[in-house]
Scaffold this motif. Structure first.
Motif, mmCIF file in Angstrom:
data_model
loop_
_atom_site.group_PDB
_atom_site.id
_atom_site.type_symbol
_atom_site.label_atom_id
_atom_site.label_comp_id
_atom_site.label_asym_id
_atom_site.label_seq_id
_atom_site.Cartn_x
_atom_site.Cartn_y
_atom_site.Cartn_z
ATOM 1 N N ILE A 241 0.770 -1.301 -0.116
ATOM 2 C CA ILE A 241 -0.148 -0.021 0.157
ATOM 3 C C ILE A 241 0.834 1.248 0.118
ATOM 4 C CG2 ILE A 241 -1.887 1.144 1.343
ATOM 5 C CD1 ILE A 241 -2.700 -1.591 2.363
ATOM 6 N N LYS A 242 1.233 1.618 -1.206
ATOM 7 C CA LYS A 242 1.889 2.741 -1.167
ATOM 8 C C LYS A 242 1.456 3.790 -2.390
ATOM 9 C CE LYS A 242 6.618 1.125 -0.029
ATOM 10 N NZ LYS A 242 6.503 -0.193 0.536
ATOM 11 N N ARG A 243 1.557 4.969 -2.463
ATOM 12 C CA ARG A 243 0.990 5.860 -3.497
ATOM 13 C C ARG A 243 1.983 5.724 -4.737
ATOM 14 N NH1 ARG A 243 -1.451 10.918 -2.392
ATOM 15 N NH2 ARG A 243 -0.503 11.785 -4.200
ATOM 16 N N SER A 244 1.483 6.045 -5.859
ATOM 17 C CA SER A 244 2.470 5.802 -6.851
ATOM 18 C C SER A 244 2.128 6.823 -8.215
ATOM 19 C CB SER A 244 2.642 4.499 -7.535
ATOM 20 O OG SER A 244 1.185 4.040 -8.308
ATOM 21 N N VAL A 245 3.320 7.048 -8.954
ATOM 22 C CA VAL A 245 3.257 7.754 -10.231
ATOM 23 C C VAL A 245 4.183 6.640 -11.201
ATOM 24 C CG1 VAL A 245 4.035 9.658 -11.576
ATOM 25 C CG2 VAL A 245 3.125 10.088 -9.616
ATOM 26 N N MET A 246 3.430 6.060 -12.029
ATOM 27 C CA MET A 246 4.093 5.117 -12.966
ATOM 28 C C MET A 246 4.134 5.577 -14.278
ATOM 29 S SD MET A 246 4.248 2.677 -10.688
ATOM 30 C CE MET A 246 4.914 1.017 -11.564
ATOM 31 N N GLU A 247 5.399 5.940 -14.809
ATOM 32 C CA GLU A 247 5.492 6.525 -16.055
ATOM 33 C C GLU A 247 6.138 5.329 -16.894
ATOM 34 O OE1 GLU A 247 4.520 9.121 -17.437
ATOM 35 O OE2 GLU A 247 4.467 10.851 -15.882
ATOM 36 N N GLY A 407 -0.325 3.580 -24.508
ATOM 37 C CA GLY A 407 -1.005 4.773 -24.871
ATOM 38 C C GLY A 407 -0.300 6.067 -23.963
ATOM 39 N N LEU A 408 0.877 6.532 -24.601
ATOM 40 C CA LEU A 408 1.519 7.461 -23.960
ATOM 41 C C LEU A 408 1.457 8.628 -24.661
ATOM 42 C CD1 LEU A 408 3.542 8.020 -21.680
ATOM 43 C CD2 LEU A 408 5.556 7.326 -22.826
ATOM 44 N N GLN A 409 2.143 8.764 -25.954
ATOM 45 C CA GLN A 409 1.904 9.926 -27.066
ATOM 46 C C GLN A 409 1.899 9.563 -28.251
ATOM 47 O OE1 GLN A 409 3.409 13.324 -25.161
ATOM 48 N NE2 GLN A 409 4.897 13.979 -27.038
ATOM 49 N N GLN A 445 4.447 20.297 -19.813
ATOM 50 C CA GLN A 445 3.585 19.531 -20.091
ATOM 51 C C GLN A 445 3.136 18.426 -19.131
ATOM 52 O OE1 GLN A 445 4.957 17.674 -23.795
ATOM 53 N NE2 GLN A 445 3.304 16.291 -23.812
ATOM 54 N N PRO A 446 1.778 18.426 -18.999
ATOM 55 C CA PRO A 446 1.227 17.313 -18.034
ATOM 56 C C PRO A 446 1.327 15.990 -18.925
ATOM 57 C CG PRO A 446 -0.314 19.004 -18.316
ATOM 58 C CD PRO A 446 0.885 19.345 -19.169
ATOM 59 N N PHE A 447 2.298 15.088 -18.439
ATOM 60 C CA PHE A 447 2.883 13.963 -19.583
ATOM 61 C C PHE A 447 2.412 12.618 -18.682
ATOM 62 C CE2 PHE A 447 5.989 11.342 -20.849
ATOM 63 C CZ PHE A 447 6.175 11.363 -22.278
ATOM 64 N N GLY A 448 1.982 11.684 -19.362
ATOM 65 C CA GLY A 448 1.603 10.476 -18.796
ATOM 66 C C GLY A 448 0.774 9.485 -19.700
ATOM 67 N N SER A 455 0.935 2.325 -20.308
ATOM 68 C CA SER A 455 1.696 3.339 -20.116
ATOM 69 C C SER A 455 2.040 3.912 -18.949
ATOM 70 C CB SER A 455 1.444 4.353 -21.199
ATOM 71 O OG SER A 455 1.779 3.639 -22.548
ATOM 72 N N GLY A 456 0.954 3.510 -17.727
ATOM 73 C CA GLY A 456 0.954 4.138 -16.672
ATOM 74 C C GLY A 456 0.244 5.127 -16.144
ATOM 75 N N TRP A 457 0.452 5.856 -15.135
ATOM 76 C CA TRP A 457 -0.744 6.764 -14.605
ATOM 77 C C TRP A 457 0.242 8.065 -13.991
ATOM 78 C CZ3 TRP A 457 -1.373 1.901 -13.234
ATOM 79 C CH2 TRP A 457 -0.871 1.547 -11.968
ATOM 80 N N GLY A 458 -0.378 9.234 -13.621
ATOM 81 C CA GLY A 458 0.555 10.183 -13.313
ATOM 82 C C GLY A 458 0.687 11.547 -14.131
ATOM 83 N N ARG A 459 0.709 12.725 -13.858
ATOM 84 C CA ARG A 459 1.312 13.559 -14.962
ATOM 85 C C ARG A 459 2.234 14.563 -14.749
ATOM 86 N NH1 ARG A 459 -1.345 10.586 -17.401
ATOM 87 N NH2 ARG A 459 -3.258 10.831 -18.680
ATOM 88 N N GLY A 460 3.119 14.006 -13.578
ATOM 89 C CA GLY A 460 4.141 14.826 -13.107
ATOM 90 C C GLY A 460 3.993 16.240 -12.754
ATOM 91 N N THR A 461 2.526 16.614 -12.407
ATOM 92 C CA THR A 461 2.144 17.897 -11.838
ATOM 93 C C THR A 461 2.352 17.793 -10.341
ATOM 94 O OG1 THR A 461 0.070 17.420 -12.157
ATOM 95 C CG2 THR A 461 0.855 18.350 -13.686
#
Ligand code: NAD
Length: 479
Positions: A241-247, A407-409, A445-448, A455-461
């Protein structure tokens, strides 16, 4: 003479207590350039404890104080751009003049953006149905992050976590790959110069074992991961149980429609496959061209490919350097051979280049009439390859672009605005770029990845690095 490096652990420069070092060789020259100490389990634990301790105090710093700290880091980074860029080219292989210098010249931007964002990170006053209640929200830090990052942009990707992470009041332990950690360690001198509290940031180079030790550590609250979808899946199964940003991975599908500016499309798709020798998550990895313009597009693309200068990454005329490592070069070999076996036509390139100090230099490769079941079409190649697929019409083009779990860019070349919106509505990608390369990138750029893709989640903001806390006050129940 190879440099013996120290790691940045709990605010100190130290070889750590591990017994092993990693010998680093330059992909461009093959020379032994550095020795990186590999941290022991005890070192990792010490970094986590120091981060928790430092963050306990840091979380109470005001947004204005944190912004001022980030400005000081940005200034110190700006003073050392050329040396960091030189090291990055030495260890990663990307052209110094064409890419590395520009990449590092904007390294301070990650701190400046975050400093601006945190000053405008406001909470809310929420309307309530109960007349005696008042409700507010606050952005709190998440805690201690582990930032596990890849070798393709070895300096700036960790900053996508360290910049906004610190701005939001977190501590960050960065784990770059040991064979591309030197540039980031050089940049970390800026943390000392700026007066970052000891332990708030640590840099622990290593392989998957160090990453795994952080992922499973109880003292880590959140994982920031940039890397392949395969590793990402493994991390998700282990982190609890940890938060995550996955790029994660991408395949940069690019559609060239009948009304596209063909010159721009040819030039920018070649750029998207050539930049950093294709070792970019949003590299152009599949060009879907409408059949009626296929031959003209291919002819123009070949003209742009002829201008690519493969060479010594420190040479001013070089536009493409070597691949960074053998697994990536082997994947290129495998994907090219597979495409040929399945009947595709290699129009140019298709092999490692002769006459260079290492066998990591790969000829730029364009493959035509690539069948959909070819590896180069189904998987992320991560090399200098431009696979061409043709489609009868827009409907078929969108169907081909959609047959991927990534589904990244994506990019679309068209001169009509309605087509631009039509495609954007239908492509499953975190970003759709109209009339530029899939490699378009800005630090703002919000990117993710798009939801539901690998391709993951999170936008790096900065929001990714905060935890929303709600406060409810009853103004009736007081003495
Ligand atoms: P990778 O997945 O092999 O490694 C990434 C990081 O994870 C490295 O630091 C590695 O040491 C670490 N790692 C490996 N195994 C681990 C484990 N079991 N537990 C914890 N950590 C572990 O990826 P790579 O080859 O370094 O990088 C290329 C990939 O990164 C490509 O797929 C590319 O698309 C992706 N990438 C994505 C983005 C993005 O923003 N979406 C940006 C750059 C690269």
């Amino acid at each position: 003479m190879a440099r013996d490096l120290d790691i940045y652990l709990a605010g100190e420069w130290t070889p750590g207590t591990g017994t092993e070092t990693r010998e680093v060789r330059s992909p461009g020259s093959g020379e032994h350039i550095a020795n990186v100490p590999l941290a022991s389990a005890g070192d990792i634990d010490r970094a986590v404890r120091a981060a928790r301790h430092a963050q306990d105090d840091f979380r109470h710093w005001t947004a204005i104080e944190r912004a001022a700290l980030l400005h000081r880091i940005a200034d110190a980074v700006a003073d050392n751009i050329e040396e960091i860029a030189r090291i990055q080219t030495l260890e990663q292989g990307k052209p110094y003049h064409e890419e590395s210098l520009a990449d590092i010249a904007e390294a301070n931007q990650y701190f400046l953006n975050a400093a601006e964002d945190v000053k405008r990170l406001t909470g809310s006053v929420i309307p309530t149905s109960d007349r005696n209640k008042r409700m507010f929200t606050f952005h709190r830090p998440v805690g201690v992050w582990a930032a596990i990052t890849p070798w393709n942009f070895p300096v700036t990707i960790p900053l996508e976590y360290i910049g906004p992470g610190l701005a939001a009041g977190n501590a960050v332990i960065a784990k770059p790959p040991d064979f591309t950690a030197w540039g980031l360690l050089e940049l970390a001198k800026a943390f000392d110069a700026a007066g970052v509290p000891k332990g708030l940031v640590s840099i622990i180079p290593g392989g998957g074992d160090v990453g795994e030790a952080l992922v499973t550590h109880d003292g880590i609250d959140a994982i920031g991961f940039t890397g392949s979808s395969t590793t990402g899946r493994r991390i998700l199964s282990q982190m609890g149980i940890k938060r995550s940003v996955m790029e994660m991975s991408g395949n940069g599908p690019t559609i060239v429609t009948e009304d596209a500016n063909l010159d721009a499309a040819a030039e920018l798709t070649v750029f998207g496959a050539r930049y950093n020798a294709g070792q970019v998550c949003c590299a152009t990895e599949k060009v879907i061209v409408l059949e009626s313009i296929h031959d003209e597009f291919v002819a123009r693309a070949l003209r742009h490919i002829e201008r690519i200068v493969l060479g010594d990454p420190f040479d001013e005329t070089t536009t493409m350097g070597p691949l960074n490592n053998q697994p990536t070069a082997h994947k290129m070999d495998r994907h090219v051979a597979d495409a040929k076996e399945r009947g595709a036509t290699v129009l140019t390139g298709g092999k490692r280049a002769a006459g260079f100090p290492t066998d990591l230099y790969y000829e730029f490769t364009m493959i035509d009439r690539v069948p959909e079941d070819a590896l180069v079409s189904r998987e992320e190649t991560f090399g200098p390859v431009l696979p061409i697929v043709s489609a009868r019409d827009d409907e078929e083009a969108i169907a081909i672009a959609g047959r991927s779990d990534l589904g990244l860019q994506a990019a679309v070349f068209t001169s009509s605005l309605d087509k631009a919106f039509w495609y954007t509505d239908r492509i499953r990608a975190g970003t759709v770029v109209i009339n530029d390369s899939t490699d378009f990138w800005e630090t703002f750029q919000p990117f993710g990845g798009a939801a539901g893709t690998a391709s993951g989640w999170g936008r790096g903001t900065i929001d990714d690095f905060t935890d929303l806390q709600t406060m409810v006050i009853d103004i009736g129940n007081v003495q």
